[in-house]
Design a protein around this motif. Sequence first.
Motif, short mmCIF file in Angstrom:
data_model
loop_
_atom_site.label_atom_id
_atom_site.label_comp_id
_atom_site.label_asym_id
_atom_site.label_seq_id
_atom_site.Cartn_x
_atom_site.Cartn_y
_atom_site.Cartn_z
N VAL B 28 39.84 1.80 13.40
CA VAL B 28 39.36 1.50 14.75
C VAL B 28 39.24 2.81 15.52
O VAL B 28 40.21 3.56 15.63
N LYS B 32 37.23 2.52 20.84
CA LYS B 32 37.54 1.09 20.77
C LYS B 32 38.98 0.84 21.22
O LYS B 32 39.27 -0.14 21.92
N PHE B 36 40.36 -1.48 24.09
CA PHE B 36 41.32 -2.55 23.83
C PHE B 36 42.44 -2.54 24.87
O PHE B 36 42.92 -3.59 25.29
N THR B 91 37.93 -9.71 17.63
CA THR B 91 37.13 -8.93 16.70
C THR B 91 36.28 -7.98 17.53
O THR B 91 36.35 -8.00 18.76
N THR B 92 35.54 -7.14 16.86
CA THR B 92 34.74 -6.18 17.61
C THR B 92 33.25 -6.41 17.35
O THR B 92 32.86 -6.86 16.27
N ASN B 93 32.48 -6.10 18.37
CA ASN B 93 31.03 -6.08 18.24
C ASN B 93 30.57 -4.80 18.90
O ASN B 93 30.59 -4.69 20.12
N ASP B 95 31.37 -1.56 20.40
CA ASP B 95 32.62 -1.08 21.01
C ASP B 95 33.35 -2.17 21.78
O ASP B 95 34.40 -1.92 22.37
N GLU B 96 32.76 -3.35 21.79
CA GLU B 96 33.34 -4.43 22.59
C GLU B 96 34.34 -5.25 21.78
O GLU B 96 34.14 -5.48 20.59
N TRP B 97 35.38 -5.69 22.44
CA TRP B 97 36.35 -6.60 21.84
C TRP B 97 36.01 -8.03 22.25
O TRP B 97 35.85 -8.31 23.44
#
Lengths: 237, 174
Positions: B28, B32, B36, B91-93, B95-97
């Motif tokens: 990660v 990211k 988070f 989960t991530t998409n 840089d987004e959580w």
Amino acid sequence: MEDDGYAGTQGPLDCKKYSQYCDDDGKPLSSEELLKMQKRKDPKKTEPPKPWEWSHNFNIGFHIGGASGGSMPEYYGETENSANVPYFPGGNQNPNVCVGRAGALGCFISLMTSIIPAQYGPANTDDNFFVSFNVHYNEATGVNVSDMYWSNHYGGAAVFPQLTIGDKVVPVMQGYMPTDGQYRPVSGSGGWYNGNERIEIEMPILTLVNTPNGTGGVWNNLPIAVPSLSEVKNLFP
Amino acid sequence: MKENIKRVLAVCLLLITLSSCSNRSSAVSSSKEEKFQTVMPMPDMNKSLEINVDSDTKIFLVGTKIPILVENKSPHFLFFDLADNYITLFTTNGDEWIEIQNGLTYSGSRVLSPQGTPLLNQDYTWARPAFQDNTFKADKTNMLLRIVMTGEIMEDDVRTGSFVGAYVDVYISP
């Protein structure tokens, strides 16, 4: 005399008033025709077929550890014992035992415990736990698991925090699990499941063991899988 | 001959991809991780509480339950409300959580004893991410799943409103 079903004392039937007892031409129906009509109105009530049902109370013992060759579940039922349970060490190894009703209960146990790994405790643990529960299968409503409780016959320190039953995670008890007695989940362990698939029950138990590095905790996950409705219906048609 | 070279290259590429997937426990990115911390702002993350998966692997097939070992590393009792923010999945998409629904339901509460209390400072639980059906259709690679657990510090048997947390990263395979 013309048979209009009412001949005798009342005179001819007034078909304008009681058209339901007359034919399309406005003539009174005969007694025979009236009786036929009555039969059509009151067909014999046929009972809907009862859904297939089967229920049983299970009391399954788990022996953790390999020292006494007990790394397998043993079944302590009223009429069956591990000798009748196919595929277990010491049990009936003939798969044909599952054919026919004679070995059905043993086959049920075999299905239920088939996901237990051969060895699930280190050799220096010697714990014994029992889980008891009712299963009720009903073709119309599914599978009900109820009256579940555990007991610790080991005598040592053990922790049994929570378990899964299907999609539910349910707390069992807080703190150490004393020897003997019955320990029931706080809530929510019972209920109906659709029975399309097996219901997996996982019971992690934490026990104290002595190792060369000192005393430590070891998790033993005791899983069982309550067979699906179709599997059981095949065993107990 | 060219076809053979292409095949060898394709196999190599696949192996490189797979090996990078299996070693992504610390994959990660820092950006990211920073994001988070805005999603789950908890200075005590992975300090007072420690969680691990009870498995030899960190890659789980979609739909399977992920067994989680929990340990209280703090000198306090920790309270867990199993019906409220007990376990959160992300989960991530890019840089987004993105929060993922948990397929399991929890009930009741738990209290973990302080560190040093044999057995009673540990717990065992599960998570099962409920990915949408089309999650893996476009992308067949393993997906990162961050399992976050939140507990509340207790003082003299009273909940303080101060929270501790821990997370563990696993990968979900289609």
